[in-house]
Design a protein around this motif. Structure first.
Motif, short mmCIF file in Angstrom:
data_model
loop_
_atom_site.label_atom_id
_atom_site.label_comp_id
_atom_site.label_asym_id
_atom_site.label_seq_id
_atom_site.Cartn_x
_atom_site.Cartn_y
_atom_site.Cartn_z
N PHE A 304 0.77 -1.33 0.07
CA PHE A 304 0.09 -0.08 -0.23
C PHE A 304 0.89 1.10 0.09
CE2 PHE A 304 -2.62 3.05 2.04
CZ PHE A 304 -3.83 3.33 1.71
N LEU A 305 1.57 1.64 0.91
CA LEU A 305 2.45 2.11 0.73
C LEU A 305 3.71 2.85 -0.49
CD1 LEU A 305 4.46 2.07 4.52
CD2 LEU A 305 2.89 3.70 3.56
N ARG A 306 4.29 2.50 -1.24
CA ARG A 306 4.35 1.78 -2.27
C ARG A 306 3.39 2.54 -3.29
NH1 ARG A 306 6.53 -3.04 -1.02
NH2 ARG A 306 5.02 -4.27 -2.47
N GLY A 307 2.79 1.89 -3.86
CA GLY A 307 0.80 2.48 -4.15
C GLY A 307 1.09 4.21 -4.17
N LEU A 308 0.81 4.03 -2.71
CA LEU A 308 0.74 5.68 -2.31
C LEU A 308 2.19 6.42 -2.95
CD1 LEU A 308 -0.46 6.42 1.49
CD2 LEU A 308 -1.81 6.69 -1.26
N GLU A 309 3.11 5.51 -3.01
CA GLU A 309 3.82 6.62 -3.23
C GLU A 309 4.44 7.15 -5.19
OE1 GLU A 309 7.91 4.84 -2.45
OE2 GLU A 309 7.99 5.68 -0.61
N ALA A 310 3.33 6.02 -5.52
CA ALA A 310 2.82 5.74 -7.02
C ALA A 310 1.89 7.58 -7.72
CB ALA A 310 2.72 4.75 -7.29
N VAL A 311 1.02 6.81 -6.24
CA VAL A 311 0.01 7.80 -6.55
C VAL A 311 0.21 9.48 -6.90
CG1 VAL A 311 -2.14 8.75 -4.91
CG2 VAL A 311 -1.74 6.72 -5.89
N SER A 313 0.08 11.83 -4.35
CA SER A 313 -0.43 12.87 -3.50
C SER A 313 0.17 13.74 -2.24
CB SER A 313 -1.77 12.28 -3.58
OG SER A 313 -2.88 13.83 -3.06
N PRO A 314 -0.12 14.93 -2.57
CA PRO A 314 0.46 15.89 -0.83
C PRO A 314 -0.81 15.81 0.08
CG PRO A 314 -0.23 17.15 -2.52
CD PRO A 314 -0.10 15.70 -3.51
N ARG A 315 -1.58 14.67 -0.30
CA ARG A 315 -2.91 14.73 0.57
C ARG A 315 -2.74 13.70 1.50
NH1 ARG A 315 -8.58 16.58 -2.12
NH2 ARG A 315 -8.39 16.50 0.15
N LEU A 316 -1.92 12.36 0.60
CA LEU A 316 -1.90 11.35 1.18
C LEU A 316 -0.57 10.61 1.17
CD1 LEU A 316 -3.48 9.54 3.74
CD2 LEU A 316 -4.31 8.06 1.90
N SER A 317 -0.10 10.33 2.20
CA SER A 317 1.94 9.97 1.20
C SER A 317 2.34 9.27 2.00
CB SER A 317 2.68 10.84 0.81
OG SER A 317 3.42 11.79 1.83
N PRO A 318 2.93 8.37 1.89
CA PRO A 318 3.92 7.74 3.55
C PRO A 318 4.39 9.21 4.30
CG PRO A 318 4.54 7.20 0.95
CD PRO A 318 3.51 7.84 1.12
N GLN A 319 5.13 10.11 4.18
CA GLN A 319 5.46 10.64 4.69
C GLN A 319 3.95 11.38 6.09
OE1 GLN A 319 5.73 11.25 1.59
NE2 GLN A 319 7.62 10.35 2.03
N HIS A 320 2.19 11.32 5.45
CA HIS A 320 2.62 11.71 6.53
C HIS A 320 2.09 10.26 7.67
CE1 HIS A 320 0.74 13.88 2.89
NE2 HIS A 320 0.60 14.83 4.57
N LEU A 321 2.40 9.28 7.25
CA LEU A 321 2.65 8.36 8.41
C LEU A 321 2.84 8.55 9.50
CD1 LEU A 321 4.33 5.03 6.90
CD2 LEU A 321 1.75 4.89 7.49
N ALA A 334 -1.39 4.37 10.41
CA ALA A 334 -1.97 5.80 10.75
C ALA A 334 -1.54 6.52 10.00
CB ALA A 334 -2.02 5.32 12.24
N PHE A 335 -2.12 7.69 9.57
CA PHE A 335 -1.70 8.45 8.83
C PHE A 335 -2.46 9.79 8.81
CE2 PHE A 335 -1.92 5.48 6.13
CZ PHE A 335 -0.68 5.16 5.23
N ASP A 336 -1.10 11.11 9.65
CA ASP A 336 -1.67 12.45 10.11
C ASP A 336 -1.91 13.35 9.04
OD1 ASP A 336 -1.81 13.89 13.11
OD2 ASP A 336 -1.25 15.25 10.87
N VAL A 337 -3.40 13.43 9.03
CA VAL A 337 -3.43 14.34 7.65
C VAL A 337 -4.50 15.97 7.66
CG1 VAL A 337 -2.82 13.06 5.18
CG2 VAL A 337 -4.63 13.33 7.16
N GLU A 338 -3.93 17.15 7.67
CA GLU A 338 -4.55 18.28 7.42
C GLU A 338 -6.41 18.39 8.07
OE1 GLU A 338 -3.95 20.72 9.08
OE2 GLU A 338 -1.65 21.25 8.86
N ASP A 339 -7.06 17.40 6.37
CA ASP A 339 -7.84 17.57 6.00
C ASP A 339 -8.42 16.04 6.10
OD1 ASP A 339 -6.26 16.22 4.28
OD2 ASP A 339 -7.64 17.64 2.16
N ALA A 340 -8.07 15.65 7.32
CA ALA A 340 -8.47 13.66 7.15
C ALA A 340 -10.52 13.84 7.25
CB ALA A 340 -8.43 13.61 8.83
#
Length: 387
Positions: A304-311, A313-321, A334-340
């Motif tokens: 899933f994380l590799r797939g998110l990297e391919a997507v 998107s700054p809204r949801l990425s491995p950097q939000h883990l 768990a992803f910590d995001v502004e617009d959860a």
């Protein structure tokens, strides 16, 4: 992995992408017959069904938990409808007139956190919560605070519900607690998600959890592993706490059973234990170990994380883990995001079943998932992010 064994749950809503194993885990097909068996037993045995429940169903469930947790005595496991029942019963063991000194993390599940904070509001508890981040130093900081005050109760999750962070050194937590302190470990997100070995700590700490999540049993299957030799006398006590002595003469003092029965409550719905036994019997029959379950979840997480990297998107990425990659975690991300809140609505519109805790979106992975399911999830997430 074992997706074919969940046909009834998955067929009930085939369009749903269920990635909430950490919340409401699907039940394996084997539990359906067990649920009906409880009805049939109630009809067949009527008033005598409790003899069967306490003579067959409960001991079998206790044996499963003793095996899964590496306990020395299955009789040291009590059951209840939910973990909040046990939180209240554990608190009621203290009869001091002063406020109780309680240490926990700032990331305990609501069953403990809400009750404890309310007791703190009422002046009955002096509470200190140790923050998780930075996770690399959490254990060191928690142990230091344990040694810094004469705590009455030390309560800590094995796996944090809001991040999946794993506290690996439970022995260090037990060793650092004051000698007279009650130590309680919340293992709800650990049981059947990752291997648990309480060999070195079960004589010192209580271990509480339930069947609603990775144990695949649904409601009414909460458990409490009680340290052998515990002689606590909970003020919050039900008639099952003296179940074996009911037929004898009334005692002058309120009696308690010598084992974990002292932490039982009163009449309860045993169907959860029927499902729990069926789920554990089935899992054993497959030959799949809990270590393999955890490995499978980790492999799906990485996909899933590799797939998110391919997507990308700054809204949801491995950097939000939370916590970041490389720190031990359980079977969800768990992803910590502004617009959860908005992202949760968008994902729900794509029939993705996850959950949100404030700023955090939680994606859970289990044995009812295959790699193709993660690929479908990534497609749905991509649509939600750009929609």
């Amino acid at each position: 992995m074992l997706k074919g064994h969940f046909s009834h749950f998955l067929a009930a809503d085939p369009g749903r992408l269920h990635f909430a194993a950490h919340s409401h885990h699907p039940w394996p097909d084997a539990t359906r017959a067990a649920h009906l068996q409880y009805w049939d037993d109630s009809a067949r045995y009527a008033d005598r069904k409790w003899d069967r429940i306490f003579g067959v169903t409960v001991p079998k469930a206790q044996a499963h938990l003793a095996r899964l947790l590496q306990l020395s005595d299955p009789a040291q496991v009590a059951f209840s409808a939910n973990t909040h029942d046990f939180v209240q019963r554990l608190y009621s063991c203290f009869e001091e007139r002063r406020p109780l000194r309680v240490l926990s993390s700032a990331h305990e599940f609501y069953s403990f956190r809400r009750q404890t904070r309310r007791l703190a509001e009422a002046g009955r508890v002096a509470l200190e919560e140790v923050p998780g981040p930075p996770f690399e130093s959490f254990l060191e900081r928690f142990v230091e605070r344990e040694r810094g005050a004469p705590w009455d109760l030390v309560f800590l999750s094995h796996v944090f519900f809001d991040s999946a962070f794993v506290v690996r050194a439970l022995e260090a937590v037990c060793d650092a607690a004051p000698e007279n302190a009650m130590v309680v470990i919340d293992g709800y997100h650990a049981l059947c998600a990752l291997p648990v070995d309480l060999t070195r700590v079960h004589r010192r700490a209580f271990y509480v959890g339930g069947g609603y999540k990775y144990a695949m049993a649904g409601e009414a299957a909460a458990y409490l592993a009680v340290p052998p030799g515990c002689d606590a006398r909970p003020l919050n006590t039900g008639w099952f706490a003296a179940f074996r002595s009911l037929a004898g003469p009334a005692d002058a003092d309120v009696p308690y059973e010598p084992d974990a029965m002292r932490f039982w409550g009163a009449t309860f719905d045993p169907s959860g234990l029927y499902r729990f036994n069926a789920a554990m019997d089935w899992l054993q029959s497959t030959g799949v170990t809990i270590a393999q379950v955890h490995q499978h979840a980790e492999e799906l997480q990485q996909r899933f994380l590799r797939g998110l990297e391919a997507v990308a998107s700054p809204r949801l990425s491995p950097q939000h883990l939370v916590p970041a990659e490389g720190i031990p975690r359980g079977n969800f991300l768990a992803f910590d995001v502004e617009d959860a809140a908005e992202l949760y609505v968008r994902l729900s519109a794509q029939q993705v079943a996850i959950d949100r805790r404030d700023r955090r979106l939680r994606f859970g992975f289990g044995i009812y998932h295959e790699p193709a399911d993660v690929d479908r999830l990534l497609e749905a997430v991509s649509r939600a992010l750009v929609g």
